[in-house]
Design a protein around this motif. Structure first.
Motif, PDB file in Angstrom:
ATOM      1  N   SER A  92       0.825  -1.201   0.000  1.00 22.19           N
ATOM      2  CA  SER A  92       0.000   0.000   0.000  1.00 22.19           C
ATOM      3  C   SER A  92       0.863   1.257   0.000  1.00 22.19           C
ATOM      4  O   SER A  92       2.067   1.212   0.267  1.00 22.19           O
ATOM      5  CB  SER A  92      -0.906   0.010   1.227  1.00 22.19           C
ATOM      6  OG  SER A  92      -0.112   0.033   2.415  1.00 22.19           O
ATOM      7  N   ARG A 119       1.173   2.504  -8.836  1.00 21.15           N
ATOM      8  CA  ARG A 119      -0.242   2.711  -9.121  1.00 21.15           C
ATOM      9  C   ARG A 119      -0.693   4.050  -8.541  1.00 21.15           C
ATOM     10  O   ARG A 119      -0.647   4.253  -7.325  1.00 21.15           O
ATOM     11  CB  ARG A 119      -1.090   1.605  -8.513  1.00 21.15           C
ATOM     12  CG  ARG A 119      -2.557   1.676  -8.931  1.00 21.15           C
ATOM     13  CD  ARG A 119      -3.417   0.917  -7.955  1.00 21.15           C
ATOM     14  NE  ARG A 119      -4.768   0.697  -8.446  1.00 21.15           N
ATOM     15  CZ  ARG A 119      -5.759   1.590  -8.359  1.00 21.15           C
ATOM     16  NH1 ARG A 119      -5.534   2.773  -7.809  1.00 21.15           N
ATOM     17  NH2 ARG A 119      -6.960   1.293  -8.830  1.00 21.15           N
ATOM     18  N   ALA A 173      -4.185   5.929  -5.316  1.00 21.47           N
ATOM     19  CA  ALA A 173      -4.252   4.840  -4.345  1.00 21.47           C
ATOM     20  C   ALA A 173      -4.660   5.359  -2.970  1.00 21.47           C
ATOM     21  O   ALA A 173      -4.165   6.385  -2.505  1.00 21.47           O
ATOM     22  CB  ALA A 173      -2.893   4.158  -4.253  1.00 21.47           C
ATOM     23  N   THR A 212      -3.922  -2.297  -0.748  1.00 21.00           N
ATOM     24  CA  THR A 212      -3.099  -2.894  -1.796  1.00 21.00           C
ATOM     25  C   THR A 212      -3.978  -3.138  -3.017  1.00 21.00           C
ATOM     26  O   THR A 212      -5.191  -3.324  -2.895  1.00 21.00           O
ATOM     27  CB  THR A 212      -2.485  -4.228  -1.336  1.00 21.00           C
ATOM     28  OG1 THR A 212      -3.533  -5.132  -0.971  1.00 21.00           O
ATOM     29  CG2 THR A 212      -1.569  -4.018  -0.137  1.00 21.00           C
ATOM     30  N   TYR A 213      -3.380  -3.149  -4.185  1.00 15.96           N
ATOM     31  CA  TYR A 213      -4.140  -3.229  -5.426  1.00 15.96           C
ATOM     32  C   TYR A 213      -3.595  -4.338  -6.327  1.00 15.96           C
ATOM     33  O   TYR A 213      -2.387  -4.588  -6.357  1.00 15.96           O
ATOM     34  CB  TYR A 213      -4.086  -1.906  -6.176  1.00 15.96           C
ATOM     35  CG  TYR A 213      -4.782  -0.784  -5.462  1.00 15.96           C
ATOM     36  CD1 TYR A 213      -4.113  -0.018  -4.516  1.00 15.96           C
ATOM     37  CD2 TYR A 213      -6.113  -0.494  -5.716  1.00 15.96           C
ATOM     38  CE1 TYR A 213      -4.748   1.007  -3.847  1.00 15.96           C
ATOM     39  CE2 TYR A 213      -6.766   0.532  -5.059  1.00 15.96           C
ATOM     40  CZ  TYR A 213      -6.072   1.279  -4.120  1.00 15.96           C
ATOM     41  OH  TYR A 213      -6.709   2.294  -3.448  1.00 15.96           O
TER      42      TYR A 213
END
Length: 124
Positions: free
Chosen positions: A51, A98, A101, A106-107
Motif C-alpha cells: 500500500s 499505481r 491509491a 493494496t491493489y
C-alpha cells in the motif's frame, strides 16, 4: 514517474536475491507499488503488492512466506527480498506504481508506471 529496477542475476536454488526499484525523487509515497514477473509465453503476474502507506502487503500464493515487499520512502525505493528461490521463480521481474491509491489499500490492478525489468535466473 520513472522507475529503475535492478538487482537481478543468477542464483542457485535455495539462495536469495534482493531486487530494488528506485523511483523519481519523492514519488514512491504517493503511489501504491507492486512487483510483477513474466516468463516467455505467459502473462505478466502480480506477485507482491504494498500500500501507499507501506502498512499493508499482499502476495501471490506462489511466493508467500518466501518473498517480502517493502518501501523506503526516504530513498524512494521499493524492494523485493526473495528467499528460498526455486527454478520456477526464473522470470523477468518488473516494479510498478499505481496512482490514485488509498493509503492503506493494496491493489491488483490499475498499475500505470513500469520499470524496465530485471532478469532473475534460478539454477537447479
Amino acid at each position: 514517474v520513472q522507475l529503475q529496477a535492478y538487482g537481478g542475476g543468477l542464483v542457485q536454488a535455495g539462495g536469495s536475491l534482493r531486487l530494488s526499484c528506485t523511483a523519481s525523487a519523492r514519488t514512491v509515497s504517493k503511489y501504491a507499488s507492486g512487483w510483477f514477473r513474466q516468463v516467455p509465453g505467459k502473462e505478466r503476474e502480480l506477485i507482491a503488492a504494498i500500500s501507499r502507506s507501506g502498512g499493508s502487503t499482499k502476495y501471490a500464493d506462489s511466493v508467500k512466506d518466501r518473498f517480502t515487499i517493502s518501501v523506503d520512502n526516504a530513498k524512494s525505493t521499493i524492494y523485493l527480498q526473495m528467499n528460498s528461490l526455486k527454478p520456477d521463480d526464473t522470470a523477468v521481474y518488473y516494479c510498478s506504481a499505481r496512482p490514485n491509491a488509498i493509503s492503506s489499500v493494496t491493489y491488483s490492478t490499475g498499475y500505470s508506471y513500469w520499470g524496465q525489468g530485471t532478469l532473475v535466473t534460478v539454477s537447479s
